[in-house]
Design a protein around this motif. Sequence first.
Motif, mmCIF file in Angstrom:
data_model
loop_
_atom_site.group_PDB
_atom_site.id
_atom_site.type_symbol
_atom_site.label_atom_id
_atom_site.label_comp_id
_atom_site.label_asym_id
_atom_site.label_seq_id
_atom_site.Cartn_x
_atom_site.Cartn_y
_atom_site.Cartn_z
ATOM 1 N N GLU A 324 0.834 -1.205 0.000
ATOM 2 C CA GLU A 324 0.000 0.000 0.000
ATOM 3 C C GLU A 324 0.869 1.255 0.000
ATOM 4 N N GLN A 325 2.021 1.227 0.671
ATOM 5 C CA GLN A 325 2.932 2.364 0.602
ATOM 6 C C GLN A 325 3.462 2.536 -0.822
ATOM 7 N N MET A 326 3.747 1.420 -1.466
ATOM 8 C CA MET A 326 4.198 1.474 -2.856
ATOM 9 C C MET A 326 3.147 2.148 -3.734
ATOM 10 N N ALA A 327 1.881 1.846 -3.490
ATOM 11 C CA ALA A 327 0.810 2.476 -4.265
ATOM 12 C C ALA A 327 0.814 3.990 -4.078
ATOM 13 N N VAL A 328 1.074 4.433 -2.863
ATOM 14 C CA VAL A 328 1.141 5.870 -2.592
ATOM 15 C C VAL A 328 2.323 6.495 -3.322
ATOM 16 N N PHE A 329 3.497 5.902 -3.166
ATOM 17 C CA PHE A 329 4.694 6.423 -3.825
ATOM 18 C C PHE A 329 4.479 6.569 -5.332
ATOM 19 N N LEU A 330 3.955 5.529 -5.965
ATOM 20 C CA LEU A 330 3.851 5.541 -7.419
ATOM 21 C C LEU A 330 2.765 6.489 -7.920
ATOM 22 N N THR A 331 1.611 6.521 -7.274
ATOM 23 C CA THR A 331 0.569 7.436 -7.742
ATOM 24 C C THR A 331 0.996 8.892 -7.558
ATOM 25 N N ARG A 332 1.705 9.185 -6.500
ATOM 26 C CA ARG A 332 2.223 10.543 -6.322
ATOM 27 C C ARG A 332 3.297 10.857 -7.349
ATOM 28 N N TYR A 356 -10.957 2.185 3.475
ATOM 29 C CA TYR A 356 -9.594 2.018 3.994
ATOM 30 C C TYR A 356 -8.737 3.177 3.494
ATOM 31 N N TRP A 357 -7.790 3.631 4.292
ATOM 32 C CA TRP A 357 -7.049 4.844 3.970
ATOM 33 C C TRP A 357 -6.317 4.781 2.626
ATOM 34 N N SER A 358 -5.842 3.589 2.239
ATOM 35 C CA SER A 358 -5.059 3.487 1.008
ATOM 36 C C SER A 358 -5.889 3.093 -0.207
ATOM 37 N N CYS A 359 -7.204 2.965 -0.050
ATOM 38 C CA CYS A 359 -8.036 2.444 -1.133
ATOM 39 C C CYS A 359 -7.895 3.272 -2.409
ATOM 40 N N LYS A 360 -7.910 4.578 -2.286
ATOM 41 C CA LYS A 360 -7.877 5.407 -3.494
ATOM 42 C C LYS A 360 -6.576 5.223 -4.265
ATOM 43 N N TYR A 361 -5.469 5.022 -3.551
ATOM 44 C CA TYR A 361 -4.189 4.821 -4.216
ATOM 45 C C TYR A 361 -4.137 3.450 -4.902
ATOM 46 N N VAL A 362 -4.613 2.443 -4.202
ATOM 47 C CA VAL A 362 -4.597 1.088 -4.751
ATOM 48 C C VAL A 362 -5.497 0.999 -5.978
ATOM 49 N N LYS A 363 -6.693 1.574 -5.881
ATOM 50 C CA LYS A 363 -7.619 1.539 -7.017
ATOM 51 C C LYS A 363 -7.012 2.217 -8.235
ATOM 52 N N ARG A 364 -6.329 3.339 -8.033
ATOM 53 C CA ARG A 364 -5.732 4.061 -9.166
ATOM 54 C C ARG A 364 -4.608 3.240 -9.795
ATOM 55 N N LEU A 365 -3.871 2.525 -8.977
ATOM 56 C CA LEU A 365 -2.800 1.685 -9.493
ATOM 57 C C LEU A 365 -3.360 0.557 -10.360
ATOM 58 N N VAL A 366 -4.497 0.014 -9.953
ATOM 59 C CA VAL A 366 -5.160 -1.017 -10.753
ATOM 60 C C VAL A 366 -5.619 -0.434 -12.080
ATOM 61 N N GLU A 367 -6.196 0.742 -12.055
ATOM 62 C CA GLU A 367 -6.692 1.375 -13.280
ATOM 63 C C GLU A 367 -5.577 1.644 -14.278
ATOM 64 N N PHE A 368 -4.383 1.879 -13.792
ATOM 65 C CA PHE A 368 -3.239 2.121 -14.661
ATOM 66 C C PHE A 368 -2.591 0.831 -15.145
ATOM 67 N N GLY A 369 -3.091 -0.306 -14.713
ATOM 68 C CA GLY A 369 -2.521 -1.577 -15.144
ATOM 69 C C GLY A 369 -1.204 -1.905 -14.487
ATOM 70 N N ILE A 370 -0.898 -1.263 -13.361
ATOM 71 C CA ILE A 370 0.368 -1.486 -12.681
ATOM 72 C C ILE A 370 0.296 -2.691 -11.752
ATOM 73 N N PHE A 395 8.613 -0.848 -14.119
ATOM 74 C CA PHE A 395 8.462 -0.973 -15.567
ATOM 75 C C PHE A 395 7.056 -0.562 -16.002
ATOM 76 N N ARG A 396 6.051 -1.096 -15.315
ATOM 77 C CA ARG A 396 4.675 -0.785 -15.706
ATOM 78 C C ARG A 396 4.326 0.680 -15.488
ATOM 79 N N ALA A 397 4.865 1.275 -14.422
ATOM 80 C CA ALA A 397 4.508 2.644 -14.088
ATOM 81 C C ALA A 397 5.184 3.663 -14.997
ATOM 82 N N PHE A 398 6.477 3.475 -15.279
ATOM 83 C CA PHE A 398 7.238 4.523 -15.956
ATOM 84 C C PHE A 398 7.643 4.194 -17.394
#
Length: 401
Positions: A324-332, A356-370, A395-398
């Motif tokens: 979940e921290q990774m999701a925050v780092f990458l979406t930011r 859950y506090w990290s839900c928005k970050y995790v959901k966005r990571l899924v939407e990006f296919g990461i 790789f998937r993110a950048f």
Amino acid sequence: MHRIFGFMTTIILIGVVGLFLVPSVGAEGGYSFLGTWGTQGAGNGSFDFPRGIAIDDSDNVYAADSENDRIQKFDSNGTFLTSWGAGGSDNGQFSYPEGIAIDDSGNVYVADSGNHRIQKFDSNGTFLTKWGTSGSGNGEFYWPGGVAIDNVGNVYVSEWEQNRIQKFGPNGAFITTWGAEGLGNGQFYGPIGIVVNSSRDVYVADHWNNRIQVFSPDRFADTPLDYWATPYIEVIYQAGYTTGYGGGTEFKPDYEVTREEMAVFITRALNEVPPDGYCGTTNPFSDVSFDRWSCKYVKRLVELGITVGIGQGLFGPENPVTREQMAVFLTRALDEVPSDGYCGTTSPFTDVPYDYWSCKYVKRLVEFGITAGIGQGLYGPVDQVTRAQMAVFLFRAFLAN
């Protein structure tokens, strides 16, 4: 593997003896002629100096009809299916298209040589994206001629005039380049044809040097060819995101990623690495002193708004990064942080409820296919991320988006 050829004057079908025809005994070379199609012209099924050809997984044939500034698509018997393109520089137009390649999803990549760019289309010719302008910098081209795709979806382009190979992610993110004019190993004089095998070895037709050159990607001692994450580790090394564990010959793929290592990965991916001494004599956090090896990366991550630490003036440099921290780092880092309440009343995973506090970050990571989670409807938000897993996420993110 997709077959890619060049420098055609007609379309000819050759069949393996006994497979498509009843051949005469002693057919030359073990192959028998099957058929041909095309005459000089501009109509459907006609050509004016076709230069490149590729075949998809359904055995459909795509030809770069260079002088007609178009791509034509046929079935395996030569029946015309569709075409797209016209002379020009707008999306979907061409100026002497040459190399052509098809990825595992059926997307078509074309070296639009006279426009000094690569264009990407779906299998029906719908424009998807493009990259490149005239020039000699990274991601620029001057008469790109050949194009090939590896088994991860990375794109390789040969440049006839600039005597080099450039490598990109599936949508044009620059990864690396090699080559210069000359006769030595790794030098070229008019490279044109290019293909990549299942081991991601690159074969280049070095035209005026009258030879074929073969290149193999560098690998760490503990990430051999058959290791599951090796294709991604290769790429983040080539892109300069990592130099290995401690700059050595090993990557340590099963080690957990620490928060200070995450700072290094992200600042390198964003091309935001500051110079040595960037922290001066000021500690950005009480547990990150100005003379700590990671200080410049951590300080830059703060300046970019990607982290504020873990509270109480601490960064936790040696703490492992959770999913979940990774999701925050990458979406930011991608500047894609969604608003509060983004999950609504729907939980993206059974272990990530909508409130859950990290839900928005995790959901966005899924939407990006990461990420797609860890299986069985789970994400594993507090699981720690290994260096091998992080290579895939980076790789998937950048590079793949």
